[in-house]
Design a protein around this motif. Structure first.
Motif, PDB file in Angstrom:
ATOM      1  N   ASN A 150     -71.295 -35.101  22.811  1.00 22.75           N
ATOM      2  CA  ASN A 150     -71.961 -34.973  21.521  1.00 22.75           C
ATOM      3  C   ASN A 150     -71.016 -35.351  20.385  1.00 22.75           C
ATOM      4  O   ASN A 150     -71.395 -36.041  19.423  1.00 22.75           O
ATOM      5  N   GLU A 151     -69.777 -34.894  20.485  1.00 23.73           N
ATOM      6  CA  GLU A 151     -68.787 -35.186  19.450  1.00 23.73           C
ATOM      7  C   GLU A 151     -68.461 -36.678  19.408  1.00 23.73           C
ATOM      8  O   GLU A 151     -68.289 -37.265  18.325  1.00 23.73           O
ATOM      9  N   ALA A 152     -68.379 -37.301  20.581  1.00 28.14           N
ATOM     10  CA  ALA A 152     -68.094 -38.737  20.635  1.00 28.14           C
ATOM     11  C   ALA A 152     -69.229 -39.537  20.004  1.00 28.14           C
ATOM     12  O   ALA A 152     -68.992 -40.494  19.241  1.00 28.14           O
ATOM     13  N   VAL A 153     -70.453 -39.160  20.313  1.00 30.94           N
ATOM     14  CA  VAL A 153     -71.613 -39.850  19.756  1.00 30.94           C
ATOM     15  C   VAL A 153     -71.657 -39.685  18.235  1.00 30.94           C
ATOM     16  O   VAL A 153     -71.927 -40.641  17.499  1.00 30.94           O
ATOM     17  N   CYS A 154     -71.379 -38.488  17.761  1.00 29.93           N
ATOM     18  CA  CYS A 154     -71.319 -38.246  16.312  1.00 29.93           C
ATOM     19  C   CYS A 154     -70.274 -39.131  15.654  1.00 29.93           C
ATOM     20  O   CYS A 154     -70.509 -39.710  14.576  1.00 29.93           O
ATOM     21  N   PHE A 155     -69.121 -39.217  16.264  1.00 28.52           N
ATOM     22  CA  PHE A 155     -68.051 -40.037  15.693  1.00 28.52           C
ATOM     23  C   PHE A 155     -68.505 -41.485  15.573  1.00 28.52           C
ATOM     24  O   PHE A 155     -68.326 -42.126  14.520  1.00 28.52           O
ATOM     25  N   ILE A 156     -69.087 -42.014  16.622  1.00 30.54           N
ATOM     26  CA  ILE A 156     -69.521 -43.420  16.613  1.00 30.54           C
ATOM     27  C   ILE A 156     -70.622 -43.642  15.575  1.00 30.54           C
ATOM     28  O   ILE A 156     -70.591 -44.608  14.809  1.00 30.54           O
ATOM     29  N   ARG A 157     -71.595 -42.745  15.537  1.00 28.28           N
ATOM     30  CA  ARG A 157     -72.705 -42.894  14.591  1.00 28.28           C
ATOM     31  C   ARG A 157     -72.245 -42.848  13.141  1.00 28.28           C
ATOM     32  O   ARG A 157     -72.771 -43.560  12.279  1.00 28.28           O
ATOM     33  N   ASN A 158     -71.252 -42.016  12.856  1.00 33.34           N
ATOM     34  CA  ASN A 158     -70.847 -41.774  11.473  1.00 33.34           C
ATOM     35  C   ASN A 158     -69.613 -42.559  11.043  1.00 33.34           C
ATOM     36  O   ASN A 158     -69.151 -42.391   9.903  1.00 33.34           O
ATOM     37  N   TYR A 159     -69.090 -43.402  11.920  1.00 32.69           N
ATOM     38  CA  TYR A 159     -67.867 -44.123  11.566  1.00 32.69           C
ATOM     39  C   TYR A 159     -68.197 -45.189  10.522  1.00 32.69           C
ATOM     40  O   TYR A 159     -68.983 -46.108  10.776  1.00 32.69           O
ATOM     41  N   LYS A 160     -67.586 -45.068   9.337  1.00 31.00           N
ATOM     42  CA  LYS A 160     -67.914 -45.955   8.221  1.00 31.00           C
ATOM     43  C   LYS A 160     -66.734 -46.817   7.776  1.00 31.00           C
ATOM     44  O   LYS A 160     -66.891 -47.661   6.898  1.00 31.00           O
ATOM     45  N   LYS A 161     -65.570 -46.609   8.345  1.00 30.13           N
ATOM     46  CA  LYS A 161     -64.401 -47.348   7.902  1.00 30.13           C
ATOM     47  C   LYS A 161     -64.482 -48.810   8.344  1.00 30.13           C
ATOM     48  O   LYS A 161     -65.109 -49.135   9.347  1.00 30.13           O
ATOM     49  N   GLU A 162     -63.837 -49.677   7.575  1.00 30.64           N
ATOM     50  CA  GLU A 162     -63.769 -51.079   7.963  1.00 30.64           C
ATOM     51  C   GLU A 162     -62.727 -51.306   9.055  1.00 30.64           C
ATOM     52  O   GLU A 162     -62.764 -52.318   9.745  1.00 30.64           O
ATOM     53  N   ASN A 163     -61.813 -50.362   9.198  1.00 30.25           N
ATOM     54  CA  ASN A 163     -60.790 -50.492  10.239  1.00 30.25           C
ATOM     55  C   ASN A 163     -61.436 -50.420  11.626  1.00 30.25           C
ATOM     56  O   ASN A 163     -62.386 -49.671  11.836  1.00 30.25           O
ATOM     57  N   PRO A 164     -60.883 -51.135  12.585  1.00 34.76           N
ATOM     58  CA  PRO A 164     -61.321 -50.918  13.971  1.00 34.76           C
ATOM     59  C   PRO A 164     -60.875 -49.541  14.435  1.00 34.76           C
ATOM     60  O   PRO A 164     -59.942 -48.961  13.875  1.00 34.76           O
ATOM     61  N   PHE A 165     -61.537 -49.010  15.445  1.00 41.46           N
ATOM     62  CA  PHE A 165     -61.157 -47.685  15.932  1.00 41.46           C
ATOM     63  C   PHE A 165     -60.799 -47.716  17.411  1.00 41.46           C
ATOM     64  O   PHE A 165     -61.256 -48.564  18.175  1.00 41.46           O
ATOM     65  N   LEU A 166     -59.951 -46.765  17.763  1.00 44.64           N
ATOM     66  CA  LEU A 166     -59.643 -46.462  19.162  1.00 44.64           C
ATOM     67  C   LEU A 166     -60.153 -45.060  19.434  1.00 44.64           C
ATOM     68  O   LEU A 166     -59.739 -44.102  18.765  1.00 44.64           O
ATOM     69  N   LEU A 167     -61.066 -44.940  20.381  1.00 49.35           N
ATOM     70  CA  LEU A 167     -61.583 -43.637  20.800  1.00 49.35           C
ATOM     71  C   LEU A 167     -61.065 -43.351  22.200  1.00 49.35           C
ATOM     72  O   LEU A 167     -61.432 -44.035  23.155  1.00 49.35           O
ATOM     73  N   THR A 168     -60.197 -42.368  22.308  1.00 46.05           N
ATOM     74  CA  THR A 168     -59.712 -41.922  23.612  1.00 46.05           C
ATOM     75  C   THR A 168     -60.523 -40.705  24.020  1.00 46.05           C
ATOM     76  O   THR A 168     -60.420 -39.650  23.400  1.00 46.05           O
ATOM     77  N   PHE A 169     -61.343 -40.881  25.047  1.00 41.54           N
ATOM     78  CA  PHE A 169     -62.167 -39.786  25.558  1.00 41.54           C
ATOM     79  C   PHE A 169     -61.501 -39.309  26.843  1.00 41.54           C
ATOM     80  O   PHE A 169     -61.648 -39.903  27.901  1.00 41.54           O
ATOM     81  N   SER A 170     -60.753 -38.228  26.725  1.00 40.19           N
ATOM     82  CA  SER A 170     -59.980 -37.687  27.843  1.00 40.19           C
ATOM     83  C   SER A 170     -60.738 -36.500  28.426  1.00 40.19           C
ATOM     84  O   SER A 170     -60.715 -35.403  27.880  1.00 40.19           O
ATOM     85  N   TYR A 171     -61.402 -36.723  29.538  1.00 38.15           N
ATOM     86  CA  TYR A 171     -62.287 -35.716  30.123  1.00 38.15           C
ATOM     87  C   TYR A 171     -61.497 -34.584  30.791  1.00 38.15           C
ATOM     88  O   TYR A 171     -60.447 -34.814  31.392  1.00 38.15           O
ATOM     89  N   TYR A 172     -62.038 -33.378  30.696  1.00 39.79           N
ATOM     90  CA  TYR A 172     -61.541 -32.277  31.527  1.00 39.79           C
ATOM     91  C   TYR A 172     -62.117 -32.409  32.940  1.00 39.79           C
ATOM     92  O   TYR A 172     -61.473 -32.026  33.909  1.00 39.79           O
ATOM     93  N   SER A 173     -63.303 -32.912  33.050  1.00 35.05           N
ATOM     94  CA  SER A 173     -63.912 -33.118  34.361  1.00 35.05           C
ATOM     95  C   SER A 173     -63.245 -34.318  35.034  1.00 35.05           C
ATOM     96  O   SER A 173     -62.777 -35.238  34.351  1.00 35.05           O
ATOM     97  N   ALA A 174     -63.144 -34.320  36.345  1.00 37.75           N
ATOM     98  CA  ALA A 174     -63.758 -33.380  37.260  1.00 37.75           C
ATOM     99  C   ALA A 174     -62.715 -32.403  37.835  1.00 37.75           C
ATOM    100  O   ALA A 174     -62.700 -32.077  39.006  1.00 37.75           O
ATOM    101  N   HIS A 175     -61.811 -31.942  36.944  1.00 33.12           N
ATOM    102  CA  HIS A 175     -60.787 -30.976  37.337  1.00 33.12           C
ATOM    103  C   HIS A 175     -61.440 -29.622  37.629  1.00 33.12           C
ATOM    104  O   HIS A 175     -62.483 -29.290  37.076  1.00 33.12           O
ATOM    105  N   SER A 176     -60.801 -28.853  38.483  1.00 36.02           N
ATOM    106  CA  SER A 176     -61.249 -27.487  38.731  1.00 36.02           C
ATOM    107  C   SER A 176     -61.153 -26.671  37.434  1.00 36.02           C
ATOM    108  O   SER A 176     -60.382 -27.042  36.525  1.00 36.02           O
TER     109      SER A 176
END
Length: 465
Positions: A216-242
């Motif tokens: 949800n947070e990643a989708v919000c970031f993408i939808r609301n990103y307004k800067k002209e700069n390119p972005f790097l989104l690092t999505f570091s999952y906790y899954s599928a760790h115990s």
């Protein structure tokens, strides 16, 4: 070839997306001729824990991502365990160079408080034969890819698992402009709220599965990103760790298909991760940024359970293929060719210089990089020049691997060695150590020289020969 996300993402997921709670805002046209980068980094996902490699699992979005771009079929983590794998990904430096050859532990006996904070820089592991001191955080003096890309005009967002130190060493101290969902711990206590022992992380969230919350947070970031700069989104999952705790509806789904107990939960965790990947990619498409975004997917080490057709995994024989080989995919619309595969052995050390080159930077200004840029290979699917790759851990007798061409040497603190021809014996069933002494000696010599370069020769098992 474009990914058909619309067909992949289910109606149910689209409903979830609509409930994220962020409004779409128009994005100005990206003025800099540099691509956005979305990096999916999954925890404990084995090479074969995907639907197109193992029918037990369902991962249509990741399958499509892999088949729409380039798959490095022989990609490795140099130290297959949580913290070292993350440190290397960020810096392009081998964990041995970083002096982080084990995961960062916790608990009072290791000098950490209840919030995962500590002041002791190194720890020892009683069962480690070498008694190799391993760091408890990633020092700030090591440049990360976020810091490198910031100089090229990128905005850096970090989501999820860090496991490289407490608040003084968090992503927002290491080049990232914003972090969300980052804790001091290597895994949540539960995938349902409260997720962590630190109540301040998503403290107002009720009932939402952790993977979905981060998405949800990643989708919000993408939808609301307004800067002209390119972005790097690092999505570091906790899954599928115990703890192996799947989303309830997906656990029921796999139980109905005949899976039981922890296996149903693990399959559910993989599917939830796949749904997340699909939602993020759909958000990119909805924002009109598909053509100017690179997607990268990899995991931090081999899987917790079976890793067929390979030997080893996260918990045992970790430097064998099952523990060290990972899924590693690139998709770049108009650049990568669909259904491309590359059999060149590569390591996660290569990601830092690759990202720097993609961003238009100069890798030569960064000292002591242990990887090489894969950009030309990504663009043209060329085989890289052969090089020697080293694996290394400090947990038990088995401590190092040397991959040179088709040959792989495994070495132990006790002086024992094993030799395998990976091209002919990917299951590592036939030890050729006594039959190919010249190859063994050649690879031993390479390891000894490398250990001296890394200043860890005093911990070498080869000194016992």
């Amino acid at each position: 070839m474009r990914l058909n996300y619309t067909k992949i993402v289910s109606i149910g997921l689209l409903v979830i997306t609509s409930l994220v709670g962020c409004e779409s805002k128009s994005n100005p046209k990206q003025t800099k001729n540099k691509p956005n980068i979305v990096l999916f980094f999954v925890d404990d996902l084995g090479w074969s824990d995907l639907g197109f490699r193992n029918p037990i699992f369902e991962s249509p979005n990741i399958n499509s991502l892999a088949k729409s771009g380039l798959s490095f079929e022989q990609a490795y983590i140099p130290t297959p365990t949580c913290s070292p794998s993350r440190a290397t990904l960020l810096t392009g430096k081998h964990p041995v160079r970083l002096e982080m050859v084990r995961h960062i532990p916790g608990g009072k006996k290791n000098g950490f408080d209840q919030f995962g904070r500590g002041s002791i820089e190194y720890h020892l592991l009683p069962r480690d034969p070498a008694q190799f001191p391993s760091r408890n955080w990633l020092p700030l003096e090591h440049k990360t890819y976020a810091e490198a890309l910031k100089t090229q005009g990128y905005y850096n967002m970090f989501l999820g698992k860090w496991h490289l130190g407490h608040e003084s060493y968090h992503p927002n101290k290491q080049g990232f402009d914003k972090q969300i969902g980052t804790s001091n711990f290597g895994h949540p206590k539960s995938y349902y709220p409260p997720y962590f022992r630190q109540d301040s992380i998503f403290e107002d969230t009720k009932n939402t599965y952790l993977t979905d919350k981060l998405t949800n947070e990643a989708v919000c970031f993408i939808r609301n990103y307004k800067k002209e700069n390119p972005f790097l989104l690092t999505f570091s999952y906790y899954s599928a760790h115990s703890p192996h705790e799947g989303r309830k509806d997906l656990v029921a789904y796999f139980e109905a298909k005949g899976l039981k107990g922890k296996f149903a939960h693990y399959a559910a965790m993989v599917k939830a991760t796949d749904e997340s990947v699909g939602r993020v990619m759909q958000a990119i498409k909805d924002a009109g940024k598909e053509k100017e975004t690179i997607f990268i997917f990899l995991s931090d080490q081999g899987g917790y359970f079976e890793n067929a057709p390979f030997r080893g995994g996260k918990m045992t024989e970790t430097l064998f293929e099952g523990g060290a080989r990972i899924p590693f995919f690139f998709y770049w619309d108009g650049v990568t060719s669909p259904n491309s595969k590359n059999d060149t052995p590569v390591q996660s050390t290569d990601l830092f210089p690759t990202l720097v080159e993609i961003a238009g930077g100069d890798t030569s200004i960064y000292q002591n990089l242990d990887g090489v840029s894969l950009l030309s290979t990504i663009k043209e699917n060329k085989l890289l020049k052969e090089r020697t790759l080293f694996g290394y851990r400090a947990y038990e007798d088995l401590y190092a691997s040397v991959r040179d061409g088709d040959w792989k040497l495994l070495t132990y603190r006790s002086g024992k060695t094993e030799l395998f021809n990976i091209s002919k014996d990917v299951k590592e069933e036939y030890d050729l150590n006594t039959k190919m002494p010249d190859i063994v000696d050649k690879l031993k010599d390479k390891l000894i020289k490398w250990e001296k370069e890394m200043n860890v020769e005093k911990y070498s098992g080869m000194s016992l020969k």
